[in-house]
Design a protein around this motif. Sequence first.
Motif, PDB file in Angstrom:
ATOM      1  N   VAL A  23      -5.098   2.447   8.115  1.00  0.00           N
ATOM      2  CA  VAL A  23      -4.528   3.800   8.222  1.00  0.00           C
ATOM      3  C   VAL A  23      -3.017   3.612   8.060  1.00  0.00           C
ATOM      4  CG1 VAL A  23      -4.056   5.703   9.819  1.00  0.00           C
ATOM      5  CG2 VAL A  23      -6.311   4.615   9.791  1.00  0.00           C
ATOM      6  N   ARG A  25      -1.324   3.026   5.036  1.00  0.00           N
ATOM      7  CA  ARG A  25      -0.895   2.201   3.908  1.00  0.00           C
ATOM      8  C   ARG A  25       0.172   2.978   3.139  1.00  0.00           C
ATOM      9  NH1 ARG A  25      -1.325  -2.793   4.036  1.00  0.00           N
ATOM     10  NH2 ARG A  25      -2.230  -3.899   2.289  1.00  0.00           N
ATOM     11  N   GLY A  76      13.045   7.940  12.357  1.00  0.00           N
ATOM     12  CA  GLY A  76      12.790   9.209  13.039  1.00  0.00           C
ATOM     13  C   GLY A  76      13.193   9.162  14.511  1.00  0.00           C
ATOM     14  N   THR A  77      13.095   7.985  15.112  1.00  0.00           N
ATOM     15  CA  THR A  77      13.414   7.882  16.543  1.00  0.00           C
ATOM     16  C   THR A  77      14.896   8.112  16.783  1.00  0.00           C
ATOM     17  OG1 THR A  77      11.617   6.287  16.714  1.00  0.00           O
ATOM     18  CG2 THR A  77      13.151   6.390  18.569  1.00  0.00           C
ATOM     19  N   ASP A 171       9.787  17.745  16.866  1.00  0.00           N
ATOM     20  CA  ASP A 171       9.478  16.466  16.258  1.00  0.00           C
ATOM     21  C   ASP A 171       8.498  16.782  15.119  1.00  0.00           C
ATOM     22  OD1 ASP A 171       8.241  14.107  15.499  1.00  0.00           O
ATOM     23  OD2 ASP A 171       8.244  13.250  17.516  1.00  0.00           O
ATOM     24  N   HIS A 174       5.253  14.395  11.462  1.00  0.00           N
ATOM     25  CA  HIS A 174       4.021  14.492  10.667  1.00  0.00           C
ATOM     26  C   HIS A 174       4.071  15.630   9.650  1.00  0.00           C
ATOM     27  CE1 HIS A 174       1.460  12.681  14.200  1.00  0.00           C
ATOM     28  NE2 HIS A 174       2.509  11.958  13.881  1.00  0.00           N
ATOM     29  N   SER A 195      10.239  11.907  10.227  1.00  0.00           N
ATOM     30  CA  SER A 195      10.176  10.449  10.087  1.00  0.00           C
ATOM     31  C   SER A 195       9.757  10.147   8.656  1.00  0.00           C
ATOM     32  CB  SER A 195       9.140   9.855  11.031  1.00  0.00           C
ATOM     33  OG  SER A 195       8.835   8.517  10.615  1.00  0.00           O
ATOM     34  N   LYS A 200       4.287   6.933   6.735  1.00  0.00           N
ATOM     35  CA  LYS A 200       4.215   8.373   6.446  1.00  0.00           C
ATOM     36  C   LYS A 200       3.957   8.576   4.948  1.00  0.00           C
ATOM     37  CE  LYS A 200       5.322   9.538  10.674  1.00  0.00           C
ATOM     38  NZ  LYS A 200       4.411   8.750  11.500  1.00  0.00           N
ATOM     39  N   ARG A 327      -7.797   4.167  13.523  1.00  0.00           N
ATOM     40  CA  ARG A 327      -6.858   4.036  14.661  1.00  0.00           C
ATOM     41  C   ARG A 327      -7.049   5.153  15.679  1.00  0.00           C
ATOM     42  NH1 ARG A 327      -2.393   0.641  13.692  1.00  0.00           N
ATOM     43  NH2 ARG A 327      -1.855   1.191  15.826  1.00  0.00           N
ATOM     44  N   TYR A 329      -5.190   7.285  17.264  1.00  0.00           N
ATOM     45  CA  TYR A 329      -3.958   8.072  17.450  1.00  0.00           C
ATOM     46  C   TYR A 329      -4.326   9.341  18.177  1.00  0.00           C
ATOM     47  CZ  TYR A 329      -1.466   5.067  14.114  1.00  0.00           C
ATOM     48  OH  TYR A 329      -0.875   4.011  13.472  1.00  0.00           O
TER      49      TYR A 329
HETATM   50  N1  T4K Z   1       7.298  11.093  16.311  1.00  0.00           N
HETATM   51  C1  T4K Z   1       6.050  10.999  15.850  1.00  0.00           C
HETATM   52  C2  T4K Z   1       5.099  12.112  16.129  1.00  0.00           C
HETATM   53  C3  T4K Z   1       5.651   9.871  15.104  1.00  0.00           C
HETATM   54  O1  T4K Z   1       4.381   9.782  14.645  1.00  0.00           O
HETATM   55  C4  T4K Z   1       6.589   8.854  14.852  1.00  0.00           C
HETATM   56  C5  T4K Z   1       6.201   7.676  14.122  1.00  0.00           C
HETATM   57  C6  T4K Z   1       7.903   9.025  15.354  1.00  0.00           C
HETATM   58  C7  T4K Z   1       8.203  10.157  16.078  1.00  0.00           C
HETATM   59  C8  T4K Z   1       8.961   8.004  15.155  1.00  0.00           C
HETATM   60  O2  T4K Z   1       9.369   7.876  13.804  1.00  0.00           O
HETATM   61  P1  T4K Z   1       9.964   6.432  13.293  1.00  0.00           P
HETATM   62  O3  T4K Z   1      11.081   6.026  14.224  1.00  0.00           O
HETATM   63  O4  T4K Z   1       8.830   5.468  13.268  1.00  0.00           O
HETATM   64  O5  T4K Z   1      10.499   6.776  11.923  1.00  0.00           O
HETATM   65  C9  T4K Z   1       3.098   3.746  13.264  1.00  0.00           C
HETATM   66  C10 T4K Z   1       4.504   3.863  12.744  1.00  0.00           C
HETATM   67  O6  T4K Z   1       5.253   2.691  13.012  1.00  0.00           O
HETATM   68  C11 T4K Z   1       5.243   5.047  13.292  1.00  0.00           C
HETATM   69  O7  T4K Z   1       6.336   5.281  12.432  1.00  0.00           O
HETATM   70  C12 T4K Z   1       4.374   6.285  13.294  1.00  0.00           C
HETATM   71  N2  T4K Z   1       4.991   7.413  13.940  1.00  0.00           N
HETATM   72  C13 T4K Z   1       3.088   5.980  14.030  1.00  0.00           C
HETATM   73  C14 T4K Z   1       2.153   7.160  14.047  1.00  0.00           C
HETATM   74  O8  T4K Z   1       2.418   4.938  13.375  1.00  0.00           O
HETATM   75  P2  T4K Z   1       1.981   1.864  14.659  1.00  0.00           P
HETATM   76  O9  T4K Z   1       2.418   1.096  15.853  1.00  0.00           O
HETATM   77  O10 T4K Z   1       0.649   2.479  14.666  1.00  0.00           O
HETATM   78  O11 T4K Z   1       2.258   1.002  13.338  1.00  0.00           O
HETATM   79  P3  T4K Z   1       1.458  -0.210  12.721  1.00  0.00           P
HETATM   80  O12 T4K Z   1       2.410  -1.317  12.523  1.00  0.00           O
HETATM   81  O13 T4K Z   1       0.229  -0.490  13.520  1.00  0.00           O
HETATM   82  O14 T4K Z   1       1.071   0.332  11.273  1.00  0.00           O
HETATM   83  C15 T4K Z   1       0.047   1.285  11.085  1.00  0.00           C
HETATM   84  C16 T4K Z   1      -0.808   0.868   9.909  1.00  0.00           C
HETATM   85  O15 T4K Z   1      -0.075   0.970   8.705  1.00  0.00           O
HETATM   86  C17 T4K Z   1      -1.337  -0.541   9.985  1.00  0.00           C
HETATM   87  O16 T4K Z   1      -2.737  -0.493  10.004  1.00  0.00           O
HETATM   88  C18 T4K Z   1      -0.875  -1.245   8.734  1.00  0.00           C
HETATM   89  C19 T4K Z   1      -0.266  -0.169   7.870  1.00  0.00           C
HETATM   90  N3  T4K Z   1       1.021  -0.578   7.309  1.00  0.00           N
HETATM   91  C20 T4K Z   1       2.134  -0.500   8.098  1.00  0.00           C
HETATM   92  C21 T4K Z   1       3.349  -0.856   7.581  1.00  0.00           C
HETATM   93  C22 T4K Z   1       4.591  -0.774   8.433  1.00  0.00           C
HETATM   94  C23 T4K Z   1       1.080  -1.030   6.023  1.00  0.00           C
HETATM   95  O17 T4K Z   1       0.061  -1.134   5.341  1.00  0.00           O
HETATM   96  N4  T4K Z   1       2.297  -1.369   5.491  1.00  0.00           N
HETATM   97  C24 T4K Z   1       3.444  -1.291   6.214  1.00  0.00           C
HETATM   98  O18 T4K Z   1       4.534  -1.583   5.686  1.00  0.00           O
HETATM   99  O19 T4K Z   1       3.061   3.016  14.438  1.00  0.00           O
END
Ligand code: T4K
Length: 413
Positions: A23, A25, A76-77, A171, A174, A195, A200, A327, A329
Amino acid sequence: MKQTPDDLAIFGGDPAFREKLHVGRPNIGDRQRLLTRINDLLDRKWLTNNGPYVRELEQRLAAMIGVRHCIATGNGTVALEIAGRALGLKGEVIVPAMTFIATAHALQWQGITPVFCDIDPTSHNIDPARIERLITPRTTGIVGVHVWGRPCDVEALAKIAQRQNLKLLYDAAHAFACSYKGRMIGNFGDAEVFSFHATKFFNTLEGGAVVTNNDELASKVRLMRNFGFADYDDVVSVGTNGKMNEVSAAMGLTSLESLDRFIAINYRNYKQYRQELEGIPGVQLVTYDEAERCNYQHIILEVNPTTAGLSRDRLKDILWAENVLARRYFYPGCHRMEPYRSDMAGAEPGLPETERLATQLLSLPTGTAIGSNQIRQICQIIRLAIAYSQSAERQRMFAGCIQPTPLPDQKSS
Ligand code: T4K
């Protein structure tokens, strides 16, 4: 394609997919154009600090959203932190707990207490009817989150904010490219924050933005993004480093050129999921108002354990065994994570809808990395898992078969 429950990997069948399906990508636009832009910025030797690509991206985003000001940020943070600070948020701020932890942390990081409000079970967004009872003399604002890109009840929230003299920040992490009653998200409240993280549908690698129609607020945000510098050697306010760099802006400009294609693919995936999941008992897809503009970037299943005969977590384990890394979420809800969990120790959170949905929602893969054949197989796995689990006898076997999910291993794959 799996035909019977015995084919499921959880029972020893081969995983449906050799490669893990994630989720989030990233969508990537035209590589050549991106590389050309990166070459340009290297030649220009202007890499960050309000460079030409950042300014161009800000102008394009503001025009697309129809908002007076767009201030691009490093993520976004930091955009949430700066917007909250510029708005003068302090004391307590009312937020939903059904959101990514960044929404709460951006407040807590600045010594502001997030006060968690329950959500509307239909929209999954903060429930306006429950806000006013949470207001105290210390309350200074409300942060609404347009969860899954579906707009908050912006009219009700505006009325409460006005009546109670509170700041209203959204916020909109999404909700980039989404609308409410034909007006683009980005135009509501005192300010909204996007973000553009890699996960995204529109990304700048890391990135974000504050958007607002308030000129004075926009000037404050611009200053705060750059340490409070009004000019060389002239610091006029407190500030931080919230700047977007030029490579991110180049990615953003390139992503923007493919935006319609990304949305069309998300929409096609959404329609297929909707069609294939139709009629499977106990699972309901979160749907979108197709009369509005929408990015369709989230495919969210609501799993009713009683009707489905299995829990969301069990379904997730079954999918993971097939290499579908669905995931949870947003689980377990911000109020059940630190430091909020300890702060509220022993207190009744009073968030029944958040608590329930945190155990029932599952996010499925979509975006440009997912094709029609993969969606068909994912839905077939869900169909088989539910058909199987609905037999009482087999349900007992099922319970014994499935081990707790290991920590996400995609980071090592
Ligand atoms: N407010 C809301 C409502 C948000 O959803 C978010 C961010 C923010 C504020 C804050 O914005 P930012 O400061 O992040 O800009 C992920 C993201 O890191 C996060 O940005 C996002 N929301 C949140 C919903 O999802 P994790 O901890 O689930 O990330 P992670 O590393 O497990 O990655 C998710 C999936 O994406 C993995 O299965 C692999 C894939 N992926 C990830 C990256 C980074 C890739 O395939 N390639 C990549 O480069 O938080």
